[in-house]
Motif scaffolding. Structure first.
Motif, mmCIF file in Angstrom:
data_model
loop_
_atom_site.group_PDB
_atom_site.id
_atom_site.type_symbol
_atom_site.label_atom_id
_atom_site.label_comp_id
_atom_site.label_asym_id
_atom_site.label_seq_id
_atom_site.Cartn_x
_atom_site.Cartn_y
_atom_site.Cartn_z
ATOM 1 N N ALA A 202 15.302 -5.079 3.564
ATOM 2 C CA ALA A 202 14.936 -6.289 4.303
ATOM 3 C C ALA A 202 15.857 -6.248 5.797
ATOM 4 C CB ALA A 202 15.826 -7.331 3.572
ATOM 5 N N THR A 203 17.424 -5.329 6.331
ATOM 6 C CA THR A 203 17.750 -5.570 7.427
ATOM 7 C C THR A 203 17.772 -4.292 7.941
ATOM 8 O OG1 THR A 203 19.346 -4.235 5.478
ATOM 9 C CG2 THR A 203 19.003 -7.093 5.680
ATOM 10 N N ALA A 204 16.850 -3.305 7.593
ATOM 11 C CA ALA A 204 16.811 -2.129 9.002
ATOM 12 C C ALA A 204 16.104 -2.403 10.170
ATOM 13 C CB ALA A 204 15.912 -1.028 8.394
ATOM 14 N N ALA A 205 16.721 -1.792 10.636
ATOM 15 C CA ALA A 205 15.106 -1.906 11.997
ATOM 16 C C ALA A 205 14.576 -1.693 11.780
ATOM 17 C CB ALA A 205 16.458 -1.625 13.189
ATOM 18 N N PRO A 206 13.046 -2.449 12.629
ATOM 19 C CA PRO A 206 12.097 -2.168 12.790
ATOM 20 C C PRO A 206 11.295 -0.700 13.434
ATOM 21 C CG PRO A 206 12.374 -4.455 13.396
ATOM 22 C CD PRO A 206 13.724 -3.551 13.167
ATOM 23 N N GLU A 207 12.243 -0.274 14.738
ATOM 24 C CA GLU A 207 12.287 0.908 15.111
ATOM 25 C C GLU A 207 12.736 1.984 13.379
ATOM 26 O OE1 GLU A 207 12.946 -2.201 18.221
ATOM 27 O OE2 GLU A 207 14.119 -1.206 15.999
ATOM 28 N N ASN B 8 1.049 -0.441 6.481
ATOM 29 C CA ASN B 8 1.085 -1.823 5.234
ATOM 30 C C ASN B 8 2.895 -1.807 4.307
ATOM 31 O OD1 ASN B 8 -0.056 -2.367 3.477
ATOM 32 N ND2 ASN B 8 -0.080 -0.607 2.232
ATOM 33 N N HIS B 9 3.147 -3.072 4.584
ATOM 34 C CA HIS B 9 4.342 -3.500 4.079
ATOM 35 C C HIS B 9 4.550 -4.375 3.073
ATOM 36 C CE1 HIS B 9 5.751 -1.494 8.293
ATOM 37 N NE2 HIS B 9 4.620 -1.930 8.970
ATOM 38 N N ILE C 164 0.662 -15.978 10.303
ATOM 39 C CA ILE C 164 0.191 -16.337 10.576
ATOM 40 C C ILE C 164 0.609 -17.092 12.209
ATOM 41 C CG2 ILE C 164 -1.136 -18.023 11.688
ATOM 42 C CD1 ILE C 164 -2.139 -19.192 8.830
ATOM 43 N N ALA C 165 1.809 -17.299 12.251
ATOM 44 C CA ALA C 165 2.658 -17.323 13.524
ATOM 45 C C ALA C 165 3.499 -16.501 14.313
ATOM 46 C CB ALA C 165 3.964 -18.762 12.927
ATOM 47 N N ALA C 166 3.400 -15.244 13.651
ATOM 48 C CA ALA C 166 3.763 -13.675 13.660
ATOM 49 C C ALA C 166 3.159 -13.045 14.176
ATOM 50 C CB ALA C 166 5.036 -13.530 12.383
ATOM 51 N N GLY C 167 1.380 -13.250 13.492
ATOM 52 C CA GLY C 167 0.663 -12.098 14.125
ATOM 53 C C GLY C 167 0.153 -11.213 13.065
ATOM 54 N N VAL C 168 1.088 -11.930 11.669
ATOM 55 C CA VAL C 168 0.289 -10.048 10.932
ATOM 56 C C VAL C 168 -0.699 -10.509 10.487
ATOM 57 C CG1 VAL C 168 0.469 -10.019 8.408
ATOM 58 C CG2 VAL C 168 1.962 -11.123 9.367
ATOM 59 N N ASN C 169 -1.833 -9.039 11.012
ATOM 60 C CA ASN C 169 -3.128 -8.896 10.982
ATOM 61 C C ASN C 169 -3.641 -8.994 9.742
ATOM 62 O OD1 ASN C 169 -1.732 -7.284 13.178
ATOM 63 N ND2 ASN C 169 -4.133 -7.307 13.449
ATOM 64 N N ALA D 194 12.262 -14.504 12.459
ATOM 65 C CA ALA D 194 12.437 -14.034 13.024
ATOM 66 C C ALA D 194 12.095 -12.628 12.790
ATOM 67 C CB ALA D 194 14.033 -13.642 13.933
ATOM 68 N N ARG D 195 12.687 -12.442 11.399
ATOM 69 C CA ARG D 195 12.437 -11.302 10.486
ATOM 70 C C ARG D 195 11.310 -10.297 10.648
ATOM 71 N NH1 ARG D 195 14.533 -6.123 10.210
ATOM 72 N NH2 ARG D 195 13.825 -4.552 7.486
ATOM 73 N N LEU D 196 10.915 -11.415 10.344
ATOM 74 C CA LEU D 196 8.670 -11.153 10.655
ATOM 75 C C LEU D 196 8.755 -10.607 12.153
ATOM 76 C CD1 LEU D 196 5.993 -11.430 8.422
ATOM 77 C CD2 LEU D 196 6.408 -13.369 8.768
ATOM 78 N N LYS D 197 8.641 -11.235 12.655
ATOM 79 C CA LYS D 197 8.046 -11.758 14.063
ATOM 80 C C LYS D 197 8.655 -9.919 14.644
ATOM 81 C CE LYS D 197 6.088 -13.024 17.771
ATOM 82 N NZ LYS D 197 6.130 -12.057 18.294
ATOM 83 N N ALA D 198 9.870 -9.447 14.221
ATOM 84 C CA ALA D 198 9.911 -8.494 15.125
ATOM 85 C C ALA D 198 9.779 -7.658 14.015
ATOM 86 C CB ALA D 198 11.611 -8.357 14.782
ATOM 87 N N LEU D 199 9.098 -7.077 12.636
ATOM 88 C CA LEU D 199 8.518 -6.149 12.311
ATOM 89 C C LEU D 199 7.093 -5.488 12.481
ATOM 90 C CD1 LEU D 199 9.422 -6.973 8.841
ATOM 91 C CD2 LEU D 199 10.012 -4.668 9.990
ATOM 92 N N VAL D 200 6.726 -7.605 12.671
ATOM 93 C CA VAL D 200 5.220 -7.183 13.355
ATOM 94 C C VAL D 200 5.241 -7.136 14.834
ATOM 95 C CG1 VAL D 200 3.542 -8.918 13.874
ATOM 96 C CG2 VAL D 200 4.491 -9.249 11.866
#
Length: 356
Positions: free
Chosen positions: A222-227, A242-243, A320-325, A265-271
């Motif tokens: 839940a905290t690791a950088a998206p990268e 897939n997550h 939806i707001a974060a743009g999850v496909n 913000a976390r969800l948006k960063a991953l997306v």
């Protein structure tokens, strides 16, 4: 001076071409203009119950992703095997076949889409496979079945370099599968250069560092950088990521508290990171209902339940707001009205459903 000018122009032209090539590699707009799609989770019967799930998914609107879990059943009387949709890797033989339950059930929708020929709306259906095991007989049988329905499938030409992505040719169905390497051997590695890929895999999942306790592992997720969670570039075969929801809220659905700005913000960063690499991204699974309510009608499991409809809908709207496909849910009718959809004419008639 002229020579230098020519050289500079050549460098500029190469940059433009490289930029165009990258844009093609990252053609996320191919799927619904890179907007969210309902992913109909576990869209198949369990033990003969809830047989209408594909019908419900098709009735929810388009485009729609339909998950089919697959297993291999061998008839003890004949010794012949068949691909069945199953919630378990040990089917009983009572399960419907993939051919009947998915392909033939979507036939009216797909044939109507082909007749209307609105290619800018294709694919209208994403066929998402979750294999319950990866034995060769099952994988090769699925590959053969995909070939039978190839005119319906979005395909891409196999390239000599996995990081050279060819353009996906639009057809009404886009078939995807997950990250298993045994699947990749059949669906990608064995496909000769110049032949067609019929199905597209997901990026390899990145595991938490070894030696962590269960609590530490959940915290890392839940905290690791998206990268750090998605590192490899897409390939011609691997085009989506897939997550589980554990990557968004620590401990997943059952540990989730209030939906906060930090969670969003976390969800948006991953997306955003997945999109920057050129991947579509899926999160599973967002359900929200009272655990005490009778559930026999729908067959929703508790594994992905946030505990209330409001809690589930807050996260659906956040996705939806974060743009999850691909937004995976068992509550198709709850998520669908929140999405922008098209091709309403393709929805099946109420009389068209035939349980198999």
């Amino acid at each position: 001076m002229i020579r230098n000018s020519v050289r500079c122009f050549a460098v500029f032209l190469l940059g433009v071409l490289a930029g165009g090539a990258f844009a093609q590699k990252a053609d996320l707009k191919f799927l619904n203009d890179n907007q969210p799609v309902l992913d109909a989770h576990n869209c198949y019967p369990y033990e003969g119950k809830w047989n209408n799930r594909v019908y419900r998914a098709l009735s929810s609107g388009f485009p729609v992703s339909i998950e089919q879990d697959l297993a291999w059943y061998v008839d003890p009387a004949t010794g012949k095997g068949r691909v069945v949709v199953s919630h378990t890797p040990k089917p009983t033989g009572q399960e419907p076949t993939l051919r009947d339950y998915f392909f033939e059930q979507v036939r009216p929708t797909i044939e109507k889409a082909i007749k209307e020929n609105k290619k800018d709306t294709w694919p209208v259906v994403v066929l998402h496979f979750d294999f319950k095991d990866n034995q060769p007989a099952l994988l090769h049988a699925v590959w053969d079945l995909l070939h039978e329905y190839e005119p319906w499938l979005s395909t891409a030409v196999q390239t000599d370099d996995p990081h050279k992505l060819s353009k996906i040719e639009r057809r009404p169905i886009l078939a995807i599968t997950e990250d298993n390497d045994e699947q990749a051997k059949v669906f990608n590695d064995a496909v000769p250069v110049g032949s067609k890929l019929l199905i597209f895999g997901s990026a390899h999942s990145v595991e938490a560092p070894a030696g962590l306790t269960a609590a530490q592992r959940m915290h890392w997720q839940a905290t690791a950088a998206p990268e750090a969670m998605l590192t490899a570039r897409p390939t011609n075969y691997r085009r989506w990521s897939n997550h589980s929801w554990f990557a968004v809220e620590e401990g997943g659905q059952h540990k989730a508290g209030d939906w906060t700005a930090a969670d969003q913000a976390r969800l948006k960063a991953l997306v955003d990171h997945a999109h920057s690499l050129g991947y579509w991204i899926r999160f599973y699974t967002i359900d929200g209902f009272d655990p005490a309510e009778p559930n026999e009608k729908n067959g929703w499991g508790q594994g992905y339940n946030f505990g209330s409809l409001d809690a589930g809908m807050l996260r659906m709207k956040g996705a939806i707001a974060a743009g999850v496909n691909f937004i995976a849910t068992d509550q198709y009718e709850v998520l669908a009205p929140l999405l922008k959809q098209n091709s309403k004419s393709l929805r099946p008639a109420a009389t068209s459903f035939s349980a198999k």
